[in-house]
Design an enzyme around this catalytic site. Sequence first.
Site, short mmCIF file in Angstrom:
data_model
loop_
_atom_site.label_atom_id
_atom_site.label_comp_id
_atom_site.label_asym_id
_atom_site.label_seq_id
_atom_site.Cartn_x
_atom_site.Cartn_y
_atom_site.Cartn_z
N GLU A 1 4.71 15.15 -3.36
CA GLU A 1 3.76 14.45 -2.49
C GLU A 1 3.95 14.94 -1.06
OE1 GLU A 1 4.53 10.26 -2.87
OE2 GLU A 1 4.53 10.35 -5.06
N ASP B 1 3.75 12.27 8.12
CA ASP B 1 4.53 11.95 9.31
C ASP B 1 3.87 10.80 10.05
OD1 ASP B 1 6.55 12.10 11.08
OD2 ASP B 1 5.86 13.91 12.09
N CYS C 1 -12.81 43.95 38.84
CA CYS C 1 -11.38 43.67 38.68
C CYS C 1 -10.82 44.50 37.52
CB CYS C 1 -11.19 42.18 38.40
SG CYS C 1 -9.49 41.77 37.97
S1 IVH Z 1 9.17 8.00 -0.71
C1 IVH Z 1 12.62 5.67 -2.04
N1 IVH Z 1 6.94 9.31 -0.34
O1 IVH Z 1 9.30 9.66 4.69
C2 IVH Z 1 11.38 6.31 -1.60
N2 IVH Z 1 8.22 8.66 1.56
O2 IVH Z 1 12.31 10.27 5.02
C3 IVH Z 1 11.43 6.70 -0.19
N3 IVH Z 1 7.20 9.32 3.70
O3 IVH Z 1 10.68 6.54 5.28
C4 IVH Z 1 10.19 7.10 0.39
N4 IVH Z 1 5.41 10.26 2.84
O4 IVH Z 1 8.23 6.82 5.77
C5 IVH Z 1 8.02 8.72 0.25
N5 IVH Z 1 4.93 10.45 -0.16
C6 IVH Z 1 5.99 9.85 0.41
C7 IVH Z 1 6.16 9.82 1.82
C8 IVH Z 1 7.29 9.22 2.36
C9 IVH Z 1 6.05 9.94 3.95
C10 IVH Z 1 8.15 8.87 4.73
C11 IVH Z 1 8.58 7.46 4.58
C12 IVH Z 1 10.08 7.51 4.50
C13 IVH Z 1 10.40 8.87 5.01
C14 IVH Z 1 11.63 9.38 4.27
#
Ligand code: IVH
Length: 673
Positions: free
Chosen positions: A113, A117, A436
């Site tokens: 996925e 951000d 120029c």
């Molecule tokens: S899964 C246990 N899936 O990335 C599952 N996180 O560094 C944990 N984030 O805090 C998250 N897209 O804010 C997941 N497709 C996605 C995501 C995602 C963005 C962010 C989320 C999380 C951070 C992890």
Amino acid sequence: MTPKEELEALREKVSFHLYRYHVLDAPLITDAEYDELYRRLQSMEAKHPELITPDSPTQRAGSQPLDVFEKVTHAAPILSLANAFNVEDLFSWRTRIGRLLPDAEMPLDYVAEPKLDGLTVVLTYRNGVFVQGGTRGNGEVGEDVTQNLRTVRSLPQRIPVDPTSDLVPPAYLVVRGEAFFPLDKFETFNQSRMETGASPYMNPRNAAAGSLRQLDSAITAARPLTLYCYDFIAWEGGDIPEKQWQRLSYLRQLGFPVSPDNIYCPDLDAAASAYDSWMEKRNKINYEVDGVVIKINDRPLADSLGFVGKDPRGAVAMKFPAQERTSKLLGVQVSVGRTGILAPAAILEAVEIGGVVVRNATLHNYDEIARKDIRIGDTVIVKRAGDVIPYVIGPVVELRDGSEQPVEMPTKCPACGEPAVRIEGEVAIYCDNINCPEQLVRGIEYFVSRAAMDIDNFGSQTAALLVEQNMLKDISGIYSLNRDQLLTLEGFKEKKVDNLLKGIEASKAQPADRLLTALGIRFVGTVVATTLLRALGSIDALAEAAQEILEAIDGIGPQTAMSVKSWFNHAGNQELLANLKQAGLQFAAVAEDRAGTTPFAGLTFVITGTLATMSRQEAKEYIEARGGKVVGSVSGNTDYLVAGEKAGSKLSKAQALGVKIVDESGLTELAEG
Ligand code: IVH
């Protein structure tokens, strides 16, 4: 410093930057710089586990919620993810979890996925009705931003959204998603903020966080926030699918917005190529992505692997190489453009961004410098993304020490010394001197470039040298360059001179639309040039056409019409055209001529990897100039994949689909028939 003191300092630093990022939505360093600090802290703690303190940022998740909001206690901990930075890290993650599986080699499938951000939101539904929305906060307690989330138009207020659906979701359901600020709205939003005197948001993530954490939800409502959902946190009174891939489609069926760009990966190699394909795509989509999340598809199995700290073992975040870094603005250099625009360029303390050392970056124009209040001596954020020239996003105002100096606007042209002028209603500052020398060099560079007359063996250095040696006084002079004179230039041996002259001679046969493009009239690029000539037949007819006639042409607006008219009205330009005609260039684009210039009509191309001589942008222009279409991803409708070195997953996909594959020389051969 003793290790203890060093750790202490690192802890403090990381905590401070966490606070700036999560609580104030106003970071002072880039995400990549933060990641580096954090990794340093982690590895020092690994070496000195006895020195780990409970208040270390590695020992807790996220940040404290702000007091101004009510608090929400999450139904289950809102976890984070461990980072991987390359494919090797991904494979060692697989090896590590293998040790915890009944059979280390057991086949696993995954879901890739995009790692959005933005900021995490936790959405609670009771009997299908949205009742509460919170931020992540410290992972256990977040802020109640229900009222603000209600204003987000893509967020379902009631599920299933489709009233005719017979799905009955669990009576109690908590969904996790990521709220974000679409990129196409970000620039204009920041601009209007600055016009009202508010300070711009440093990046779309901060804009999203700032928008969601407003005390007045009317402000949130006025912002283009949206979200994608990707997980279930808790549920009661019903079931949800066990596979992540099915969870995503279930979310979609219920009416939640889900990224259309998730990829099912039957094995880890597929996950690695999902990462590659995303890296190429990341600058082409309308939301900021800082990596790809690879998740084990079998969620009960993934969950059974447990956690390391706050990071579940069953998923990993593969971060993309940084595109943003901070650096110091040492000075501003003025360069003269082809149309006389005096463009400010930043001279920076050298900084490595995505594997390339950056010392210069564009500052766009002086209005922007003033609007963003960029000063010499400032710590600035520099972005280098894809094929785009590195540019300065803005200053980190909080890091000023008072010694910063304003950027002076140029009062004269750095090349010819003539006064710089500002045209009413335009942001740019110009050198108004048609003689120029620097403008001439830029004009020649453009005239001979691949998108224009495409003269082989004629580079920027040659252009500068010929102007400097007074061998070129205007563009038409290219066609009366003298062989003996050229031979007197340093480094110009017979072979080089003959190749140059051969290229110039061959360019006389270029069709009129290329010549028109090459003249460098404002707003007249390849597409407009072709439109104008299709409508009017020749450059001579164009020169005669009244402004109303031009404006009546489909695809030509008043601004372009005016620019064309004023270019042809200029006596110096008329003389230039007469000289070019004299030299034997093509002024009429009769239909028969044109047919030969669109060998790619009706064909769809995808470009991947590093090509031999063209940048991907140049290859795109090359194909489009010949009537072809260039798209981002390989499908059954692709006619050709143009593959250079280090071609990744697109190549394998093209091979799998039986799409024809050519390299750069294959492409030019195709064009030449
Ligand atoms: S899964 C246990 N899936 O990335 C599952 N996180 O560094 C944990 N984030 O805090 C998250 N897209 O804010 C997941 N497709 C996605 C995501 C995602 C963005 C962010 C989320 C999380 C951070 C992890």
